[in-house]
Design an enzyme around this catalytic site. Structure first.
Site, PDB file in Angstrom:
ATOM      1  N   CYS A 154       0.848  -1.175   0.000  1.00  0.00           N
ATOM      2  CA  CYS A 154       0.000   0.000   0.000  1.00  0.00           C
ATOM      3  C   CYS A 154       0.885   1.226   0.000  1.00  0.00           C
ATOM      4  O   CYS A 154       1.610   1.473   0.956  1.00  0.00           O
ATOM      5  CB  CYS A 154      -0.881   0.017   1.239  1.00  0.00           C
ATOM      6  SG  CYS A 154      -1.772   1.561   1.462  1.00  0.00           S
TER       7      CYS A 154
ATOM      8  N   GLU B 198      -4.398   1.331  -5.635  1.00  0.00           N
ATOM      9  CA  GLU B 198      -3.547   0.226  -6.055  1.00  0.00           C
ATOM     10  C   GLU B 198      -3.389   0.301  -7.568  1.00  0.00           C
ATOM     11  O   GLU B 198      -4.295   0.757  -8.275  1.00  0.00           O
ATOM     12  CB  GLU B 198      -4.136  -1.131  -5.650  1.00  0.00           C
ATOM     13  CG  GLU B 198      -3.963  -1.471  -4.182  1.00  0.00           C
ATOM     14  CD  GLU B 198      -2.515  -1.718  -3.784  1.00  0.00           C
ATOM     15  OE1 GLU B 198      -1.711  -2.084  -4.669  1.00  0.00           O
ATOM     16  OE2 GLU B 198      -2.197  -1.549  -2.601  1.00  0.00           O
TER      17      GLU B 198
END
Length: 343
Positions: A2, A127
């Site tokens: 992340c 993402e």
């Protein structure tokens, strides 16, 4: 791993969005600690600061461990045992922490065994999917209820706006060897990706590799993760599991640069269309309205919304999707549907 999140709510609304019930069943809002340091952002990266929830007992030993506080901490954990005078000299990345090794690595083990568990707050996270032509960013977040509203009325205590994504984290407190202000930092725990998002990223949030955030779904999971006095580490880590209760949509590569901080970062786009086309007058008007409609600006009436044609390829649905609500929350009109991959 992340590497980017968004948290655009102002300090007061963030507090309202984190309302909870304490051990006596009383409705509470967490108290802000150093609220003046918090800065909302549509594009937060490691080494920036972000809001986290933690138990008040970490700061006040005689406090009820179920009581929560909000703090603005730096993203990228600096272990309390780090000896150098400059945290930026750390030779390893601690923005994410793999769930399968967090009780083995010295950077995280000590803090975790001491109960230094926190919940990292965000509208959602970004993402990137590897494609032949480059990487396509996606925005991932909790499904939103049809009752979620774009604008909150003054004086309303109950939060009816965007449901924040709540991610499991570990924090630590580092004191400069020469003395000075304590530095609070955190890492986000990562797990294997759920089936719904595995096509974007194999691992749901993993330092040095793939991964997506370990998401705590619901207040009971948040309570158990935060209440270190009542829930021991070995029980708490059982909460770290992949979740399928998330939705996502593609966004513009505008978000690729962490310097870009605007609602455009998380606005849905149409895949397959000409990417990064020049802004049209209507889109410029829209983005300008969004910029002016952020918290602290004058309230906008529904009739003030610029009228525009939906650019999204998804068919309109009689039911509101999370992306519809995102559009409403941003102040846009349009009917993009959040994607949810079939198993």
């Amino acid at each position: 791993m992340c590497g980017r999140t968004a948290c655009s709510l102002g300090a007061d609304n963030l507090r309202r969005a984190c309302a909870y019930r304490d051990s006596r069943g009383r409705q509470r809002q967490p108290e802000w600690i150093r609220a003046e340091r918090y800065r909302p952002s549509y594009n937060k990266g490691p080494q920036s600061s972000g809001p986290v929830l933690l138990s008040r007992r970490h700061l006040q030993q005689d406090a009820d461990s179920s009581e929560r506080v909000l703090m603005d901490m730096r993203w990228g954990l600096v272990p309390s045992w780090f000896k150098k005078d400059d945290p930026s000299k750390m030779q390893f990345n601690t923005s994410n922490c793999r769930s399968d090794t967090m009780l083995k690595k010295s950077s995280y083990k000590g803090a975790l065994l001491q109960g230094k568990r926190c919940v990292v707050l965000a509208d959602g996270f970004y993402e990137w999917q590897q494609q032949s032509g480059g990487k396509q960013p996606y925005f991932i977040y909790f499904p939103q209820t049809k009752d979620a509203v774009a604008e909150e009325k003054e004086g309303e205590e109950e939060w009816r706006g965007w449901r924040l994504l709540t991610m499991a984290g570990i924090f630590d407190c580092w004191e400069p060897p020469a003395g000075g202000e304590m530095l609070y930092t955190y890492t986000i725990i990562t797990v294997d990706a759920s089936k719904d998002v595995s096509f974007i990223h194999h691992r749901q949030v993993r330092a040095g590799g793939g991964g997506l955030q370990a998401i705590l779904d619901g207040d009971e999971a948040i309570r158990k993760w935060l209440d270190f006095a009542e829930v021991p580490t070995q029980e708490a880590v059982k909460l770290i599991q992949p979740t399928e209760n998330i939705v996502f949509h593609p966004v513009s590569t505008f978000v690729n640069s962490v310097r870009n901080n605007a609602p455009q970062c998380l606005a849905p786009i149409e895949l397959g269309a000409k990417k990064e086309a020049e802004a049209t007058p209507s889109s410029k008007t829209m983005l300008g309205w969004l910029k002016n409609s952020q918290e602290g600006s004058p309230q906008k009436k529904e009739n003030d919304l610029p009228r525009w044609t939906s650019q999204f390829i998804h068919s309109p649905s009689p039911k509101k999707t999370s992306a519809d609500i995102l559009q409403q929350w941003l102040g846009k009109e349009g009917q993009p549907a959040a994607k949810k991959r079939k198993a």
